[in-house]
Scaffold this motif. Structure first.
Motif, PDB file in Angstrom:
ATOM      1  N   TRP A 109       0.845  -1.221  -0.131  1.00 22.46           N
ATOM      2  CA  TRP A 109      -0.235  -0.123   0.120  1.00 22.46           C
ATOM      3  C   TRP A 109       0.876   1.128   0.107  1.00 22.46           C
ATOM      4  O   TRP A 109       1.816   1.444   0.825  1.00 22.46           O
ATOM      5  CB  TRP A 109      -0.768   0.029   1.311  1.00 22.46           C
ATOM      6  N   ALA A 110       0.489   2.240  -0.673  1.00 24.12           N
ATOM      7  CA  ALA A 110       1.199   3.523  -0.690  1.00 24.12           C
ATOM      8  C   ALA A 110       1.205   4.184   0.519  1.00 24.12           C
ATOM      9  O   ALA A 110       0.131   4.245   1.037  1.00 24.12           O
ATOM     10  CB  ALA A 110       0.732   4.294  -2.115  1.00 24.12           C
ATOM     11  N   GLU A 111       2.205   4.774   0.597  1.00 23.60           N
ATOM     12  CA  GLU A 111       2.203   5.664   1.842  1.00 23.60           C
ATOM     13  C   GLU A 111       2.552   7.180   1.476  1.00 23.60           C
ATOM     14  O   GLU A 111       3.324   7.340   0.613  1.00 23.60           O
ATOM     15  CB  GLU A 111       3.114   5.403   3.124  1.00 23.60           C
ATOM     16  N   ARG A 112       2.108   8.229   2.060  1.00 26.70           N
ATOM     17  CA  ARG A 112       2.273   9.562   1.649  1.00 26.70           C
ATOM     18  C   ARG A 112       3.890   9.934   1.792  1.00 26.70           C
ATOM     19  O   ARG A 112       4.529  10.677   1.178  1.00 26.70           O
ATOM     20  CB  ARG A 112       1.511  10.456   2.550  1.00 26.70           C
ATOM     21  N   SER A 113       4.687   9.133   2.811  1.00 28.19           N
ATOM     22  CA  SER A 113       6.152   9.515   2.747  1.00 28.19           C
ATOM     23  C   SER A 113       6.954   8.719   1.779  1.00 28.19           C
ATOM     24  O   SER A 113       8.128   8.935   1.735  1.00 28.19           O
ATOM     25  CB  SER A 113       6.458   8.894   4.205  1.00 28.19           C
ATOM     26  N   MET A 114       6.260   8.111   0.659  1.00 25.50           N
ATOM     27  CA  MET A 114       7.103   7.131  -0.426  1.00 25.50           C
ATOM     28  C   MET A 114       7.385   8.378  -1.178  1.00 25.50           C
ATOM     29  O   MET A 114       6.540   8.888  -1.995  1.00 25.50           O
ATOM     30  CB  MET A 114       6.142   6.349  -0.803  1.00 25.50           C
ATOM     31  N   ALA A 115       8.758   8.362  -1.383  1.00 23.15           N
ATOM     32  CA  ALA A 115       9.254   9.246  -2.486  1.00 23.15           C
ATOM     33  C   ALA A 115       9.254   8.440  -3.704  1.00 23.15           C
ATOM     34  O   ALA A 115       9.188   9.423  -4.687  1.00 23.15           O
ATOM     35  CB  ALA A 115      10.557   9.805  -2.028  1.00 23.15           C
ATOM     36  N   SER A 116       9.229   7.235  -3.914  1.00 19.96           N
ATOM     37  CA  SER A 116       9.270   6.617  -5.248  1.00 19.96           C
ATOM     38  C   SER A 116       8.424   5.036  -4.928  1.00 19.96           C
ATOM     39  O   SER A 116       8.483   4.678  -3.695  1.00 19.96           O
ATOM     40  CB  SER A 116      10.620   6.257  -5.624  1.00 19.96           C
ATOM     41  N   PRO A 117       8.120   4.420  -5.821  1.00 16.32           N
ATOM     42  CA  PRO A 117       7.654   3.025  -5.493  1.00 16.32           C
ATOM     43  C   PRO A 117       8.610   1.961  -5.222  1.00 16.32           C
ATOM     44  O   PRO A 117       9.855   2.110  -5.212  1.00 16.32           O
ATOM     45  CB  PRO A 117       7.297   2.654  -6.968  1.00 16.32           C
ATOM     46  N   PRO A 118       8.269   0.873  -4.457  1.00 14.85           N
ATOM     47  CA  PRO A 118       9.443  -0.214  -3.831  1.00 14.85           C
ATOM     48  C   PRO A 118       9.715  -0.600  -5.287  1.00 14.85           C
ATOM     49  O   PRO A 118       9.287  -0.548  -6.257  1.00 14.85           O
ATOM     50  CB  PRO A 118       8.393  -0.800  -3.265  1.00 14.85           C
ATOM     51  N   THR A 119      10.764  -1.465  -5.099  1.00 16.76           N
ATOM     52  CA  THR A 119      11.456  -2.186  -6.154  1.00 16.76           C
ATOM     53  C   THR A 119      11.432  -3.466  -5.945  1.00 16.76           C
ATOM     54  O   THR A 119      11.364  -4.204  -5.101  1.00 16.76           O
ATOM     55  CB  THR A 119      13.030  -1.882  -6.067  1.00 16.76           C
ATOM     56  N   CYS A 120      10.847  -4.344  -7.175  1.00 18.40           N
ATOM     57  CA  CYS A 120      11.085  -5.592  -7.205  1.00 18.40           C
ATOM     58  C   CYS A 120      12.410  -6.120  -7.252  1.00 18.40           C
ATOM     59  O   CYS A 120      13.335  -5.782  -7.861  1.00 18.40           O
ATOM     60  CB  CYS A 120      10.511  -6.279  -8.730  1.00 18.40           C
ATOM     61  N   ARG A 121      12.774  -6.985  -6.165  1.00 26.48           N
ATOM     62  CA  ARG A 121      13.956  -7.535  -5.779  1.00 26.48           C
ATOM     63  C   ARG A 121      14.359  -8.652  -6.931  1.00 26.48           C
ATOM     64  O   ARG A 121      15.815  -8.671  -7.116  1.00 26.48           O
ATOM     65  CB  ARG A 121      14.266  -8.210  -4.505  1.00 26.48           C
ATOM     66  N   MET A 122      13.647  -9.072  -7.547  1.00 28.85           N
ATOM     67  CA  MET A 122      14.155 -10.131  -8.704  1.00 28.85           C
ATOM     68  C   MET A 122      14.442  -9.342 -10.114  1.00 28.85           C
ATOM     69  O   MET A 122      15.219  -9.867 -10.600  1.00 28.85           O
ATOM     70  CB  MET A 122      12.847 -11.160  -8.791  1.00 28.85           C
ATOM     71  N   ALA A 123      13.336  -8.497 -10.453  1.00 27.36           N
ATOM     72  CA  ALA A 123      13.737  -7.823 -11.661  1.00 27.36           C
ATOM     73  C   ALA A 123      14.571  -6.693 -11.579  1.00 27.36           C
ATOM     74  O   ALA A 123      14.900  -5.950 -12.570  1.00 27.36           O
ATOM     75  CB  ALA A 123      12.346  -7.732 -12.216  1.00 27.36           C
ATOM     76  N   GLY A 124      14.549  -5.897 -10.541  1.00 23.37           N
ATOM     77  CA  GLY A 124      15.428  -4.874 -10.265  1.00 23.37           C
ATOM     78  C   GLY A 124      14.418  -3.677 -11.005  1.00 23.37           C
ATOM     79  O   GLY A 124      15.165  -2.471 -11.108  1.00 23.37           O
ATOM     80  N   ARG A 125      13.140  -3.678 -10.896  1.00 26.13           N
ATOM     81  CA  ARG A 125      12.349  -2.709 -11.722  1.00 26.13           C
ATOM     82  C   ARG A 125      11.412  -2.297 -10.278  1.00 26.13           C
ATOM     83  O   ARG A 125      10.986  -2.970  -9.448  1.00 26.13           O
ATOM     84  CB  ARG A 125      11.454  -3.212 -12.765  1.00 26.13           C
ATOM     85  N   PRO A 126      10.871  -0.858 -10.760  1.00 28.36           N
ATOM     86  CA  PRO A 126       9.749  -0.514  -9.680  1.00 28.36           C
ATOM     87  C   PRO A 126       8.692  -1.270  -9.894  1.00 28.36           C
ATOM     88  O   PRO A 126       8.159  -1.858 -10.839  1.00 28.36           O
ATOM     89  CB  PRO A 126       9.703   1.089  -9.953  1.00 28.36           C
ATOM     90  N   LEU A 127       7.981  -1.583  -8.535  1.00 28.07           N
ATOM     91  CA  LEU A 127       6.665  -2.149  -8.748  1.00 28.07           C
ATOM     92  C   LEU A 127       5.856  -1.301  -9.314  1.00 28.07           C
ATOM     93  O   LEU A 127       5.840   0.152  -9.508  1.00 28.07           O
ATOM     94  CB  LEU A 127       6.350  -2.282  -7.364  1.00 28.07           C
ATOM     95  N   ARG A 128       4.531  -1.826 -10.084  1.00 32.47           N
ATOM     96  CA  ARG A 128       3.664  -0.994 -10.793  1.00 32.47           C
ATOM     97  C   ARG A 128       2.482  -0.629  -9.794  1.00 32.47           C
ATOM     98  O   ARG A 128       2.138  -1.103  -9.000  1.00 32.47           O
ATOM     99  CB  ARG A 128       2.867  -1.958 -11.701  1.00 32.47           C
ATOM    100  N   TRP A 129       1.991   0.527 -10.108  1.00 29.01           N
ATOM    101  CA  TRP A 129       0.952   0.856  -9.006  1.00 29.01           C
ATOM    102  C   TRP A 129      -0.506   1.064 -10.011  1.00 29.01           C
ATOM    103  O   TRP A 129      -0.518   1.057 -10.954  1.00 29.01           O
ATOM    104  CB  TRP A 129       1.001   2.459  -8.833  1.00 29.01           C
ATOM    105  N   VAL A 130      -1.155   0.667  -9.007  1.00 29.12           N
ATOM    106  CA  VAL A 130      -2.842   0.748  -9.314  1.00 29.12           C
ATOM    107  C   VAL A 130      -3.455   1.463  -8.540  1.00 29.12           C
ATOM    108  O   VAL A 130      -3.010   1.589  -7.345  1.00 29.12           O
ATOM    109  CB  VAL A 130      -3.272  -0.660  -9.153  1.00 29.12           C
ATOM    110  N   LYS A 131      -4.325   2.346  -9.078  1.00 28.36           N
ATOM    111  CA  LYS A 131      -5.140   3.187  -8.239  1.00 28.36           C
ATOM    112  C   LYS A 131      -6.515   2.609  -8.001  1.00 28.36           C
ATOM    113  O   LYS A 131      -7.190   1.822  -8.791  1.00 28.36           O
ATOM    114  CB  LYS A 131      -5.486   4.480  -9.046  1.00 28.36           C
ATOM    115  N   GLY A 132      -7.088   2.544  -6.440  1.00 24.92           N
ATOM    116  CA  GLY A 132      -8.144   1.854  -6.244  1.00 24.92           C
ATOM    117  C   GLY A 132      -9.330   2.977  -6.469  1.00 24.92           C
ATOM    118  O   GLY A 132     -10.298   3.146  -6.623  1.00 24.92           O
TER     119      GLY A 132
END
Length: 132
Positions: A109-132
């Protein structure tokens, strides 16, 4: 139904591997079996093969070395929808991040304090975001 359960189990296993990648890498390297983790990562990232087989191999190796959690971890439950009907996000979050490859059950879940998306450890890419 059995195929859906199997797919969900693989997604949970890949979630556990992603979240514990460094520890699994060290463990398998110590056993001289790091190539099996590399095979799993190729299966997930490059889609070189169905990840179920190399995941089962990593699970078997880890269990044989007396780690009861294996590569699937302690029976987590998968959340397939970032906001299941009737279940609000934590603190009213409107955005969730999911596996960028669609391979595992990771959800953050996104938090206001996040400056960027978390990263996938396997792919080294940012997680994709979805809006609820």
């Amino acid at each position: 139904m059995a195929e859906e359960e199997s797919s969900a189990r693989v997604r949970r296993g890949l979630l556990y591997v992603c979240e514990h990648l460094d520890g699994l890498r060290e463990h398998l390297d110590d056993l001289g079996r790091g190539s099996e983790l590399d095979r799993l990562l190729r299966a997930v990232v490059d889609k070189a093969e169905d990840p179920a087989v190399p995941l089962a191999t990593v699970d078997r190796i880890v269990r044989q070395d007396a780690d009861a959690r294996g590569a699937y971890g302690p029976a987590p439950r998968a959340v397939t929808d970032p906001r299941p009907a009737g279940v609000p996000g934590p603190s009213g979050a409107e955005v969730a991040f999911l596996c960028p490859l669609g391979a595992c059950a990771r959800l953050v879940w996104a938090e206001r304090s996040m400056a960027s998306p978390p990263t996938c450890r396997m792919a080294g890419r940012p997680l994709r975001w979805v809006k609820g």
